[in-house]
Structures are given as C-alpha cells and as structure tokens.
Design an enzyme around this catalytic site. Structure first.
Site, mmCIF file in Angstrom:
data_model
loop_
_atom_site.group_PDB
_atom_site.id
_atom_site.type_symbol
_atom_site.label_atom_id
_atom_site.label_comp_id
_atom_site.label_asym_id
_atom_site.label_seq_id
_atom_site.Cartn_x
_atom_site.Cartn_y
_atom_site.Cartn_z
ATOM 1 N N SER A 56 0.690 -1.398 -0.109
ATOM 2 C CA SER A 56 -0.023 0.002 -0.066
ATOM 3 C C SER A 56 0.999 1.381 -0.107
ATOM 4 O O SER A 56 1.889 1.118 0.426
ATOM 5 C CB SER A 56 -0.868 0.033 1.317
ATOM 6 O OG SER A 56 -1.738 -1.011 1.286
HETATM 7 N N1 SAH Z 1 -0.908 -5.030 4.076
HETATM 8 C C1 SAH Z 1 -0.092 -5.254 2.810
HETATM 9 C C2 SAH Z 1 -0.821 -4.995 1.797
HETATM 10 C C3 SAH Z 1 -1.051 -5.845 0.659
HETATM 11 S S1 SAH Z 1 -2.038 -5.875 -0.520
HETATM 12 C C4 SAH Z 1 1.427 -4.736 2.720
HETATM 13 O O1 SAH Z 1 1.606 -3.856 3.754
HETATM 14 O O2 SAH Z 1 1.974 -4.836 2.067
HETATM 15 C C5 SAH Z 1 -3.552 -6.835 0.011
HETATM 16 C C6 SAH Z 1 -3.172 -8.314 0.347
HETATM 17 O O3 SAH Z 1 -4.606 -8.806 0.766
HETATM 18 C C7 SAH Z 1 -2.652 -9.091 -0.724
HETATM 19 O O4 SAH Z 1 -1.619 -9.709 -0.402
HETATM 20 C C8 SAH Z 1 -3.768 -9.982 -0.992
HETATM 21 O O5 SAH Z 1 -3.338 -11.593 -1.427
HETATM 22 C C9 SAH Z 1 -4.510 -10.248 0.320
HETATM 23 N N2 SAH Z 1 -5.925 -10.484 0.532
HETATM 24 C C10 SAH Z 1 -7.004 -10.475 -0.465
HETATM 25 N N3 SAH Z 1 -7.802 -11.392 0.092
HETATM 26 C C11 SAH Z 1 -7.743 -11.883 1.330
HETATM 27 C C12 SAH Z 1 -8.310 -12.515 2.410
HETATM 28 N N4 SAH Z 1 -9.581 -13.119 2.117
HETATM 29 N N5 SAH Z 1 -7.457 -13.022 3.159
HETATM 30 C C13 SAH Z 1 -6.448 -12.878 3.265
HETATM 31 N N6 SAH Z 1 -5.534 -12.137 2.628
HETATM 32 C C14 SAH Z 1 -6.207 -11.495 1.555
#
Ligand code: SAH
Length: 215
Positions: free
Chosen positions: A63
């Site tokens: 993000s």
């Molecule tokens: N907090 C992260 C943001 C990553 S983007 C960071 O600091 O890098 C969001 C993430 O949510 C992705 O890796 C995606 O695979 C994950 N995601 C999407 N749906 C999900 C779910 N139901 N349970 C767990 N993770 C999920």
C-alpha cells in the site's frame, strides 16, 4: 545505496505525510523506523520512499505510505494491544504495527506471500504471528481483538470481523466497488451495537474470500 541515505528518505517521507495531514506521532515514528525498501523488490529500491503503492508478487501491491499511515491512525492503537491485520502482503503494515508495540496477528491468502513475509519479518526481528488462509473469516483462535485492519477492498463489511472485536474495539476496512472504496471505521459499542464513520476515497486490491469478492 546505504542505510543512512534510506533513513534520510524516510525522514522526508514523514514530512510529506505530515503535510498531507497525518498527525499521529506514534504512527509517523513507526514509519521512520521501518525499512520499507526491504519489503519490495530490490529493483524498486529507489522508489521505496515515494508516497506511492508499488507492485509485489502475485499481482498484489504494498500500500501507499499515506494509506498505511491513515489506516493505522484510524485504528488508534496503543502499545500492547492485540491487532489483527487481513492481507499481510509484503508484511510492511504488520511491521508498522509491531514497531508501535502492538501484539500483531496477520492473515494472507497467498501461500507465497505468507511464506516470504514470515521469513522477512522474522529476519528483521518483528514478532508478528502469521497465518495463511481466508482472512474474511478473521482468526477466531486469538479473538477478540482491540483492533482489526483490512488492507484489501471489500464489497461489504465482513461480519465475522466485527464479531471478533472487543467491546470498544475498532475495525478499519475499505468498502466499495473495484474502482474505489470508502474507509470505514467501525467501533463496537457493546455486544450488539456498532458506531460507524466513513472516510473517502481509497483504492485497494480486492479482498477475495467467503465474506469478500469471489476468487
Ligand atoms: N498490508 C499489505 C498490503 C498488501 S495488498 C502490505 O503492507 O503490503 C492486500 C493483500 O491482501 C494481498 O496480498 C492479498 O493477497 C491479500 N488478500 C486478499 N484477500 C484476502 C483474504 N480473504 N484473506 C487474506 N488475505 C487476503
């Protein structure tokens, strides 16, 4: 590039976030403390402290720093509180929460990202507890939580998450369509009552799961 230079860039990023309206010093200090360049591909290292989202593996993103700061600020956590993150991704947000002294739990659906973040967080000395699975169902084994943050965009509020909040606890979740989402802050007033504020507009990768979008 050496660590000193990265540190200077983090200081500049913190000034930029302050100008954009982030005022919580504990959040800004955490951003100063976490080496964001370690959470992305080395080829993108030069861009680590720009205020922008960057690609990570599996078509996901780390993000934008402003978004991480804003979500964390809305959580309003204190050191020692138990926090659940949904969407570990690169592990950066989890590291920020650890840096603030929180007791951190985080769920990621992609095994590759889960493995990578687990190794990286451990190597950097952050003691987050990670799980691979569908985070729309929360992590009931460690519930209830003081705060829950969802870092992927949901079609609706995943109700299982509101149920895993302590009384007085806060859920921060982006809810909307695939183009944009409003950031909802939901506070549990008592067993059955919740209070909700909304802040616009953000754009996240989709939350995929039982109480999210179809995979
Ligand atoms: N907090 C992260 C943001 C990553 S983007 C960071 O600091 O890098 C969001 C993430 O949510 C992705 O890796 C995606 O695979 C994950 N995601 C999407 N749906 C999900 C779910 N139901 N349970 C767990 N993770 C999920």
């Amino acid at each position: 590039m050496n660590e000193l230079k990265f540190k200077q860039r983090r200081k500049n990023l913190v000034s930029e976030l302050r100008e954009k309206g982030i005022s919580d010093d504990t959040v800004l200090n955490a951003i100063l403390g976490v080496p964001r360049h370690k959470f992305i591909d080395t080829a993108l290292g030069e861009r680590a402290y720009e205020d922008s989202a960057l690609p990570i593996e599996m078509g996901q993103t780390i993000s934008q720093p402003y978004t991480v700061a804003r979500q964390t600020e809305l959580l309003g956590i204190r050191s020692g509180e138990k926090v659940l993150e949904i969407g570990t991704g690169s592990g950066y947000q989890a590291a920020i929460l650890c840096e603030m002294g929180a007791d951190v739990y985080s769920v990621e659906r992609h095994p590759e990202l889960y493995e990578r973040s687990r190794e990286l967080l451990r190597a950097l000395g952050y003691r987050a507890r990670l799980k691979c699975g569908d985070g729309t169902l929360g992590w009931s084994a460690y519930a209830p939580y003081d705060a829950i943050v969802v870092t992927a965009g949901a079609p609706v509020v995943p109700h299982e998450l509101t149920r895993q909040l302590k009384i007085g606890g806060t859920l921060v979740v982006p809810v909307g369509d695939s183009d944009k989402q409003a950031m909802l802050r939901i506070t549990r007033i008592d067993e059955n009552r919740y209070e909700e504020d909304s802040f616009s507009d953000f754009k996240f990768v989709p939350l995929i799961g039982k109480q999210g979008w179809d995979g």
